[in-house]
Scaffold this motif. Structure first.
Motif, PDB file in Angstrom:
ATOM      1  N   THR A 104       0.722  -1.175  -0.043  1.00  0.00           N
ATOM      2  CA  THR A 104       0.040   0.060   0.001  1.00  0.00           C
ATOM      3  C   THR A 104       0.800   1.362   0.119  1.00  0.00           C
ATOM      4  O   THR A 104       1.738   1.591   0.903  1.00  0.00           O
ATOM      5  CB  THR A 104      -0.948  -0.065   1.169  1.00  0.00           C
ATOM      6  N   VAL A 105       0.754   2.059  -0.949  1.00  0.00           N
ATOM      7  CA  VAL A 105       1.518   3.176  -1.090  1.00  0.00           C
ATOM      8  C   VAL A 105       0.828   4.375  -0.444  1.00  0.00           C
ATOM      9  O   VAL A 105      -0.411   4.436  -0.562  1.00  0.00           O
ATOM     10  CB  VAL A 105       1.587   3.609  -2.692  1.00  0.00           C
ATOM     11  N   ASP A 106       1.555   5.041   0.595  1.00  0.00           N
ATOM     12  CA  ASP A 106       0.950   6.059   1.399  1.00  0.00           C
ATOM     13  C   ASP A 106       1.289   7.358   0.641  1.00  0.00           C
ATOM     14  O   ASP A 106       2.166   7.989   0.677  1.00  0.00           O
ATOM     15  CB  ASP A 106       1.355   6.018   2.839  1.00  0.00           C
ATOM     16  N   LEU A 107       0.249   7.737  -0.325  1.00  0.00           N
ATOM     17  CA  LEU A 107       0.260   8.875  -1.052  1.00  0.00           C
ATOM     18  C   LEU A 107       0.489  10.218  -0.379  1.00  0.00           C
ATOM     19  O   LEU A 107       1.266  11.248  -0.681  1.00  0.00           O
ATOM     20  CB  LEU A 107      -0.933   9.264  -1.899  1.00  0.00           C
ATOM     21  N   ARG A 108      -0.162  10.311   0.836  1.00  0.00           N
ATOM     22  CA  ARG A 108       0.400  11.426   1.848  1.00  0.00           C
ATOM     23  C   ARG A 108       1.692  11.664   2.231  1.00  0.00           C
ATOM     24  O   ARG A 108       2.122  12.835   2.055  1.00  0.00           O
ATOM     25  CB  ARG A 108      -0.511  11.358   2.939  1.00  0.00           C
ATOM     26  N   LYS A 109       2.526  10.666   2.298  1.00  0.00           N
ATOM     27  CA  LYS A 109       3.874  10.768   2.651  1.00  0.00           C
ATOM     28  C   LYS A 109       4.685  11.206   1.215  1.00  0.00           C
ATOM     29  O   LYS A 109       5.499  11.829   1.626  1.00  0.00           O
ATOM     30  CB  LYS A 109       4.360   9.433   3.104  1.00  0.00           C
ATOM     31  N   TRP A 110       4.203  10.752   0.223  1.00  0.00           N
ATOM     32  CA  TRP A 110       4.838  11.165  -1.181  1.00  0.00           C
ATOM     33  C   TRP A 110       4.756  12.869  -1.141  1.00  0.00           C
ATOM     34  O   TRP A 110       5.636  13.468  -1.531  1.00  0.00           O
ATOM     35  CB  TRP A 110       4.149  10.667  -2.313  1.00  0.00           C
ATOM     36  N   VAL A 111       3.768  13.444  -0.804  1.00  0.00           N
ATOM     37  CA  VAL A 111       3.485  14.681  -0.920  1.00  0.00           C
ATOM     38  C   VAL A 111       3.608  15.698   0.257  1.00  0.00           C
ATOM     39  O   VAL A 111       3.360  16.892   0.254  1.00  0.00           O
ATOM     40  CB  VAL A 111       2.101  15.033  -1.804  1.00  0.00           C
ATOM     41  N   ASP A 112       3.736  15.122   1.298  1.00  0.00           N
ATOM     42  CA  ASP A 112       3.425  15.889   2.579  1.00  0.00           C
ATOM     43  C   ASP A 112       4.611  16.915   2.738  1.00  0.00           C
ATOM     44  O   ASP A 112       4.255  17.978   3.419  1.00  0.00           O
ATOM     45  CB  ASP A 112       3.468  14.560   3.806  1.00  0.00           C
TER      46      ASP A 112
END
Length: 251
Positions: free
Chosen positions: A195-203
């Motif tokens: 599961t890719v945590d997209l929030r951490k990508w852009v946070d």
């Protein structure tokens, strides 16, 4: 991933498969990917982000026995106003336990994607190595990635009413190594889900540093900008990938 590393990993898995005797059994399992949706709360820089599309070129995936120890190590990003995050501490991958060599272009907003079947053995799993590789005309037949490993399209807004429409990409120089996956794996039915945590990508991204709009007013991230560096750090963050064992056959 260079050819020498691929061959070394493949040989290690083959040796383990042939040499484990009664200590391990050959098995296979499905590997799938999905993404955790973005929340509506602002990121660390005060921007609310909506993604219209999010794609990545995912694979190969390699599994190891070595466990990941997280630590609050020194983080240079905190010096420029960011928040310190947990990082891998001492990590040694140890023996290879399995691998999936396929590469797929994954639409991270479309639910669960089947990546393929990993060749593996039973044993004590501790981590995996995830490659976000440059796509080819075969793996990205629709060209949605435009030749890059990651592409995000969307809109960011801040409390002052500022709005940034963006179309940005990222390319990783090396695999994301040391992603936590702790599982005592026997012959039970199940599958691995990444599961890719997209929030951490852009946070960490400050969208105010995006520039170079095109004719339609779409922003990109210049190579030396805070936005570019923050995106890269997010994609490289091992904690942005949550790996679980899902019981039962793949749907």
């Amino acid at each position: 991933m260079n050819r020498r590393h691929v061959l070394r990993s493949t040989v290690a898995v083959a040796a383990l498969l042939l040499g484990c005797g009664s200590e391990a059994e050959r098995r296979v399992f499905t590997v799938e990917s999905t993404a955790a949706p973005l929340s509506d709360t602002p990121n660390e820089r005060g921007w609310r982000i909506t993604l219209d599309s999010a794609h990545t070129s995912l694979g190969p995936v390699r599994f190891f026995e070595g466990r990941v120890l997280l630590s609050r190590a020194f983080d240079w990003y905190a010096l420029i106003g960011g928040t310190a995050h947990a990082h891998p501490g001492h990590y040694a991958p140890g023996d290879a336990l399995g691998e999936l060599l396929e590469t797929h272009t994954v639409d991270l907003l479309s639910g669960v994607t089947q990546l393929g079947t990993a060749s593996a053995v039973t044993g004590e799993y501790g981590s995996l190595e995830l490659t976000l590789t440059t796509p080819t005309a075969t793996t990205d037949a629709q060209g949605v990635l435009k030749g890059h490993a990651v592409r995000l399209v969307g809109t960011a807004t801040n409390a002052d009413g500022g709005q940034v429409r963006f179309d940005v990409e990222a390319d990783l120089p090396r695999p994301v190594a040391g992603v936590r996956f702790e599982k005592s794996l026997g012959m039970e039915a199940g599958r691995v889900r990444i599961t890719v945590d997209l929030r951490k990508w852009v946070d960490r991204i400050d969208f105010a540093t995006a520039t170079d709009t095109d004719a339609d007013g779409i922003y990109t991230f210049p190579a030396d900008s805070q936005a570019r560096n923050a995106l890269m750090r997010g994609v490289e963050d091992t904690t942005a990938y949550v790996v679980t064992w899902e019981e039962g056959a793949a749907q």
